[in-house]
Design a protein around this motif. Structure first.
Motif, PDB file in Angstrom:
ATOM      1  N   LEU A 199      -9.936 -11.603  -2.769  1.00  0.00           N
ATOM      2  CA  LEU A 199      -9.661 -10.236  -3.197  1.00  0.00           C
ATOM      3  C   LEU A 199     -10.325  -9.204  -2.286  1.00  0.00           C
ATOM      4  CD1 LEU A 199      -9.937 -10.503  -7.096  1.00  0.00           C
ATOM      5  CD2 LEU A 199      -7.889  -9.946  -5.786  1.00  0.00           C
ATOM      6  N   LYS A 200     -11.287  -9.646  -1.489  1.00  0.00           N
ATOM      7  CA  LYS A 200     -11.942  -8.720  -0.548  1.00  0.00           C
ATOM      8  C   LYS A 200     -10.942  -8.125   0.440  1.00  0.00           C
ATOM      9  CE  LYS A 200     -16.674 -10.502  -0.610  1.00  0.00           C
ATOM     10  NZ  LYS A 200     -17.755 -11.157   0.173  1.00  0.00           N
ATOM     11  N   ARG A 201      -9.786  -8.766   0.571  1.00  0.00           N
ATOM     12  CA  ARG A 201      -8.753  -8.221   1.448  1.00  0.00           C
ATOM     13  C   ARG A 201      -8.421  -6.783   1.050  1.00  0.00           C
ATOM     14  NH1 ARG A 201      -6.233  -6.474   5.719  1.00  0.00           N
ATOM     15  NH2 ARG A 201      -3.976  -6.257   5.483  1.00  0.00           N
ATOM     16  N   ILE A 225      -2.396  -7.221 -18.728  1.00  0.00           N
ATOM     17  CA  ILE A 225      -3.337  -7.169 -17.614  1.00  0.00           C
ATOM     18  C   ILE A 225      -3.993  -5.795 -17.538  1.00  0.00           C
ATOM     19  CG2 ILE A 225      -3.494  -7.154 -15.074  1.00  0.00           C
ATOM     20  CD1 ILE A 225      -1.488  -9.448 -15.064  1.00  0.00           C
ATOM     21  N   ALA A 226      -3.213  -4.747 -17.787  1.00  0.00           N
ATOM     22  CA  ALA A 226      -3.749  -3.385 -17.709  1.00  0.00           C
ATOM     23  C   ALA A 226      -4.838  -3.135 -18.748  1.00  0.00           C
ATOM     24  CB  ALA A 226      -2.621  -2.372 -17.877  1.00  0.00           C
ATOM     25  N   SER A 227      -4.746  -3.811 -19.897  1.00  0.00           N
ATOM     26  CA  SER A 227      -5.730  -3.598 -20.968  1.00  0.00           C
ATOM     27  C   SER A 227      -6.855  -4.635 -20.957  1.00  0.00           C
ATOM     28  CB  SER A 227      -5.025  -3.623 -22.331  1.00  0.00           C
ATOM     29  OG  SER A 227      -4.425  -4.898 -22.557  1.00  0.00           O
ATOM     30  N   HIS A 248     -11.366  -5.406 -12.585  1.00  0.00           N
ATOM     31  CA  HIS A 248     -12.000  -6.336 -11.642  1.00  0.00           C
ATOM     32  C   HIS A 248     -11.302  -6.281 -10.284  1.00  0.00           C
ATOM     33  CE1 HIS A 248     -13.726  -9.947  -9.917  1.00  0.00           C
ATOM     34  NE2 HIS A 248     -12.512 -10.502  -9.840  1.00  0.00           N
ATOM     35  N   ILE A 249      -9.988  -6.302 -10.301  1.00  0.00           N
ATOM     36  CA  ILE A 249      -9.226  -6.258  -9.049  1.00  0.00           C
ATOM     37  C   ILE A 249      -9.398  -4.901  -8.369  1.00  0.00           C
ATOM     38  CG2 ILE A 249      -6.897  -6.284  -8.064  1.00  0.00           C
ATOM     39  CD1 ILE A 249      -6.161  -8.375 -10.224  1.00  0.00           C
ATOM     40  N   SER A 263      -7.641 -18.178  -7.113  1.00  0.00           N
ATOM     41  CA  SER A 263      -7.462 -19.061  -8.271  1.00  0.00           C
ATOM     42  C   SER A 263      -8.379 -18.690  -9.428  1.00  0.00           C
ATOM     43  CB  SER A 263      -7.682 -20.524  -7.866  1.00  0.00           C
ATOM     44  OG  SER A 263      -8.980 -20.715  -7.338  1.00  0.00           O
ATOM     45  N   GLY A 264      -9.406 -17.885  -9.155  1.00  0.00           N
ATOM     46  CA  GLY A 264     -10.282 -17.430 -10.232  1.00  0.00           C
ATOM     47  C   GLY A 264      -9.550 -16.561 -11.236  1.00  0.00           C
TER      48      GLY A 264
END
Length: 379
Positions: free
Chosen positions: A17-19, A36-38, A44-45, A159-160
């Motif tokens: 995700l560091k990308r 996902i939004a809630s 996190h993303i 995958s996390g």
């Protein structure tokens, strides 16, 4: 002559995700669903996104996104000059983003945009394909949109993000991976490259899906199934799919069965049909597909002394896996009635034959064939 291109750059492994932190002074339009939004997943993303970058979130995606859902996403993006389209979620979110991208390009709104995907399930492989499935609710039909215009530029495979996925969803998406890989392997457009990707994905499913289903936090199993999903997606993006998906799109839309689940219900019957099995008997009239299925059985270490034996072993192995995953073996077990079947069978068969996935099935099916396959799935 075949042309094979891998147009999507993959970012894999821990901290992939560091990308996102590489994007500076951008405007990111995020497409996702309300769950996902809630949840804690979206913050996190987004925490990886640089402070110089502005974001806008459309969280209205619903399962099997219908046309009006796509229109809503397009309308929501008006006035936001996005430079990056970021899809976060399972197949529905990524498919919706693809359709928004496609129709946005038609109006030049997204003509220069970069398309990035972050899958949060391990099933569709949509993060690396030029396929998108759009649903017409009024006609109860799913339409495959297939064009390089919607091929993601980048896919971030962490995958996390799928750790702890519920067992039922793990099973459905995992069987979807298996169906993708097997259909690509027996497709009339299969080649050595798609075969290699399919074989690895099939091996991973039989090795790791059980483990991921039993323990959602099994890190190795989750990682391997995430990769299997992507590899199967790459395989069918080269070779396309077959009748299994053609029927699944048509029947799933009309009977509201989750895509992975209807694929799983159909898979053993489609294998038998393509292999030339009639009335449950494995004949000596070996089809080319039967030989291909037997190859799968062989590399899985199953009994495959001849093609008929290999097909039988593969079907039995799939049925055993589905039983362990609590996947229904019949349409009646899911809840489809005989009355529904009789009412819908002709429309489903016609839609399945018109589906673009069916074109690369190893056997050219008839309307009667499709009706017969579905009719046998009531016990």
């Amino acid at each position: 002559m075949q042309e094979i291109r891998f147009g999507t750059t993959l970012y894999i492994g821990t901290e992939s995700l560091k990308r996102l932190s590489d994007f500076k002074n951008e405007k990111i339009f995020i497409v996702t669903d309300s769950f996902i939004a809630s949840s804690e997943l979206l913050p996190h993303i987004k925490s990886y996104i640089d402070s110089s970058t502005e974001t806008m979130v459309f969280s209205g995606v619903i399962p099997d996104p219908p046309i009006d859902n796509i229109v809503a996403g397009l309308e929501y993006s008006k006035g936001f000059p996005a430079t990056i389209l970021l899809a976060i979620g399972g197949g529905s979110a990524i498919d919706a983003a693809k359709a928004i991208l496609y129709f946005g390009k038609l109006t030049d709104r997204f003509s220069e945009i970069r398309f990035v995907t972050i899958p949060t399930t391990s099933g569709t492989g949509s993060e690396v394909t030029n396929f998108s499935i759009i649903t017409d609710d009024e006609k109860e039909i799913k339409y495959p949109l297939i064009t390089d215009e919607i091929l993601p530029d980048e896919a971030i495979l962490d995958s996390g993000l799928v750790a702890g996925l519920p067992p039922k969803q793990t099973a459905d998406t995992g069987i979807d991976v298996l169906t993708h890989a097997i259909e690509a392997y027996v497709s009339t457009s299969a080649n050595d490259i798609s075969d290699a990707l399919s074989e690895k994905a099939i091996r991973y499913v039989f090795t790791y899906l059980d483990r991921a289903y039993k323990d959602g936090n099994d890190k190795e199993a989750r990682e391997k199934m995430h990769m299997a999903s992507t590899m199967a997606g790459m395989a069918f993006n080269i070779a396309s799919l077959g009748l299994n998906h053609g029927i699944a799109h048509a029947a799933g839309a009309r009977w509201h069965i989750p895509h992975g689940r209807i694929n799983g219900i159909l898979l053993p019957s489609i294998i038998r049909y393509n292999a030339g099995v009639t009335e449950g008997k494995y004949t000596n009239n070996t089809t080319l597909a039967a030989n291909r299925y037997a190859e799968i059985a062989k590399f899985l270490g199953l009994n495959a002394g001849n093609p008929q034996m290999g097909v039988r072993s593969l079907v039995n192995a799939i049925l055993a896996l589905q039983k362990r995953l609590s996947i229904p073996r019949s349409l009646s077990e899911w809840g489809v009635s005989k009355e529904q079947f009789e009412s819908d069978k002709n429309a489903i068969a016609e839609a399945a034959l018109a589906d673009r996935c069916t074109a690369t099935n190893p056997i050219v099916p008839t309307k009667e064939d499709v009706i017969s396959i579905l009719g046998k799935l009531f016990i």
